[in-house]
Scaffold this motif. Structure first.
Motif, PDB file in Angstrom:
ATOM      1  N   TYR A  35       0.840  -1.188   0.000  1.00 16.96           N
ATOM      2  CA  TYR A  35       0.000   0.000   0.000  1.00 16.96           C
ATOM      3  C   TYR A  35       0.882   1.247   0.000  1.00 16.96           C
ATOM      4  O   TYR A  35       1.999   1.243   0.540  1.00 16.96           O
ATOM      5  CB  TYR A  35      -0.885   0.055   1.251  1.00 16.96           C
ATOM      6  CG  TYR A  35      -1.983  -0.966   1.326  1.00 16.96           C
ATOM      7  CD1 TYR A  35      -1.749  -2.244   1.834  1.00 16.96           C
ATOM      8  CD2 TYR A  35      -3.277  -0.645   0.929  1.00 16.96           C
ATOM      9  CE1 TYR A  35      -2.770  -3.172   1.923  1.00 16.96           C
ATOM     10  CE2 TYR A  35      -4.313  -1.569   1.013  1.00 16.96           C
ATOM     11  CZ  TYR A  35      -4.050  -2.832   1.511  1.00 16.96           C
ATOM     12  OH  TYR A  35      -5.075  -3.747   1.600  1.00 16.96           O
ATOM     13  N   PRO A  43      -4.527   4.345   3.414  1.00 17.61           N
ATOM     14  CA  PRO A  43      -3.676   3.557   2.526  1.00 17.61           C
ATOM     15  C   PRO A  43      -4.370   3.263   1.198  1.00 17.61           C
ATOM     16  O   PRO A  43      -5.570   3.022   1.157  1.00 17.61           O
ATOM     17  CB  PRO A  43      -3.442   2.265   3.318  1.00 17.61           C
ATOM     18  CG  PRO A  43      -3.705   2.619   4.737  1.00 17.61           C
ATOM     19  CD  PRO A  43      -4.780   3.642   4.691  1.00 17.61           C
ATOM     20  N   LYS A  44      -3.578   3.256   0.133  1.00 16.40           N
ATOM     21  CA  LYS A  44      -4.074   2.939  -1.206  1.00 16.40           C
ATOM     22  C   LYS A  44      -3.365   1.689  -1.692  1.00 16.40           C
ATOM     23  O   LYS A  44      -2.136   1.640  -1.723  1.00 16.40           O
ATOM     24  CB  LYS A  44      -3.812   4.104  -2.162  1.00 16.40           C
ATOM     25  CG  LYS A  44      -4.095   3.808  -3.629  1.00 16.40           C
ATOM     26  CD  LYS A  44      -3.583   4.942  -4.490  1.00 16.40           C
ATOM     27  CE  LYS A  44      -3.511   4.551  -5.952  1.00 16.40           C
ATOM     28  NZ  LYS A  44      -2.898   5.612  -6.771  1.00 16.40           N
ATOM     29  N   LEU A  45      -4.142   0.683  -2.067  1.00 14.71           N
ATOM     30  CA  LEU A  45      -3.559  -0.576  -2.522  1.00 14.71           C
ATOM     31  C   LEU A  45      -2.807  -0.391  -3.839  1.00 14.71           C
ATOM     32  O   LEU A  45      -3.344   0.166  -4.801  1.00 14.71           O
ATOM     33  CB  LEU A  45      -4.656  -1.622  -2.709  1.00 14.71           C
ATOM     34  CG  LEU A  45      -4.204  -2.987  -3.203  1.00 14.71           C
ATOM     35  CD1 LEU A  45      -3.354  -3.691  -2.142  1.00 14.71           C
ATOM     36  CD2 LEU A  45      -5.397  -3.852  -3.576  1.00 14.71           C
ATOM     37  N   GLN A  59      -3.601  -0.629  -9.743  1.00 12.74           N
ATOM     38  CA  GLN A  59      -3.300   0.719  -9.265  1.00 12.74           C
ATOM     39  C   GLN A  59      -1.798   0.964  -9.128  1.00 12.74           C
ATOM     40  O   GLN A  59      -1.386   1.974  -8.555  1.00 12.74           O
ATOM     41  CB  GLN A  59      -4.011   0.974  -7.933  1.00 12.74           C
ATOM     42  CG  GLN A  59      -5.534   0.898  -8.059  1.00 12.74           C
ATOM     43  CD  GLN A  59      -6.234   1.489  -6.854  1.00 12.74           C
ATOM     44  OE1 GLN A  59      -6.443   2.688  -6.763  1.00 12.74           O
ATOM     45  NE2 GLN A  59      -6.601   0.626  -5.914  1.00 12.74           N
TER      46      GLN A  59
END
Lengths: 113, 111
Positions: A35, A43-45, A59
């Protein structure tokens, strides 16, 4: 039970340089995640692995980011070349199965100058 | 993209009071999870509630889920200074979906 290990804990680099992060998940956890957490956000995966195969990397900015998980255990995440907007905390997590609770490592705080 | 939205963004209460934070999401879920993050212990899983459950308890935590409204709430009772942290809801769609986190609620417990 040992937790998720990550190194380094902190890294400062200049833009256009490269950097690599390492993660060792909890023993027996087949699923591993990376992440990106920018200050003030959740958090961004970026990518998730099942054993040593990529399940989802939709992503992940593939022009500059790459990740691998050799032998289905440890994983590395690389950025090359880094940009200023890559400054963030990079978190590694693992879980027994995909959609249940995840265990997070302490993260690597990256500063790109 | 971040689908979950926590509300409020920040919350400050006195020690001993209850804290409630809400989470909304946009698409269907398999389960919804709550995590806590502070500088000392990093990001830690608190509780998971499945889409067919309406309420779940764990110690001083109580989570509710309303799938018709696509919303969840986290209640922390009898707050302590150690509860000071950011709280995130994370949506799981099931299957091979990873977690989609919201932006979090920053909770401050005043002594």
């Amino acid at each position: 039970e040992a937790g998720v290990a990550q190194s380094p804990r902190y890294k400062i680099i200049e833009k256009r340089q490269s950097v690599a992060f390492w993660c060792n998940p909890i023993s027996g956890h087949a699923t591993l995640y990376w992440y990106q957490q920018i200050l003030g956000q959740g958090p961004k995966l970026l990518i998730q692995f099942q054993n040593n195969g990529v399940v989802d990397d939709s992503q992940l900015p593939k022009d500059r980011f790459s990740a691998e998980r050799l032998k289905g255990v440890d994983s590395t995440l690389k950025i090359q070349p880094a940009k200023l907007e890559d400054s963030a905390v990079y978190l590694c997590a693992s879980s027994l199965v995909f959609y249940y609770e995840q265990y997070f490592g302490p993260g690597t705080r990256l500063t790109v100058t | 993209s971040q689908q979950g939205e926590e509300d409020p963004q920040a919350l400050s209460i006195q020690e001993g009071e209850n804290a409630t934070m809400n989470c909304s999401y946009k698409t269907s879920i398999n389960n919804l999870q709550w995590y806590r993050q502070n500088s000392g212990r990093g990001l830690v899983h608190l509780i998971l509630i499945r889409s067919n459950e309406r309420e779940k308890h764990s110690g001083r935590l109580r989570v509710t889920l309303d799938t018709s409204k696509k919303s969840s709430s986290l209640l922390i009772t009898a707050s302590r200074a150690a509860d000071t942290a950011s709280y995130f809801c994370a949506r799981s769609g099931g299957g091979a979906d990873g977690l989609t986190f919201g932006k979090g609620t920053h909770l401050i417990i005043q002594p």
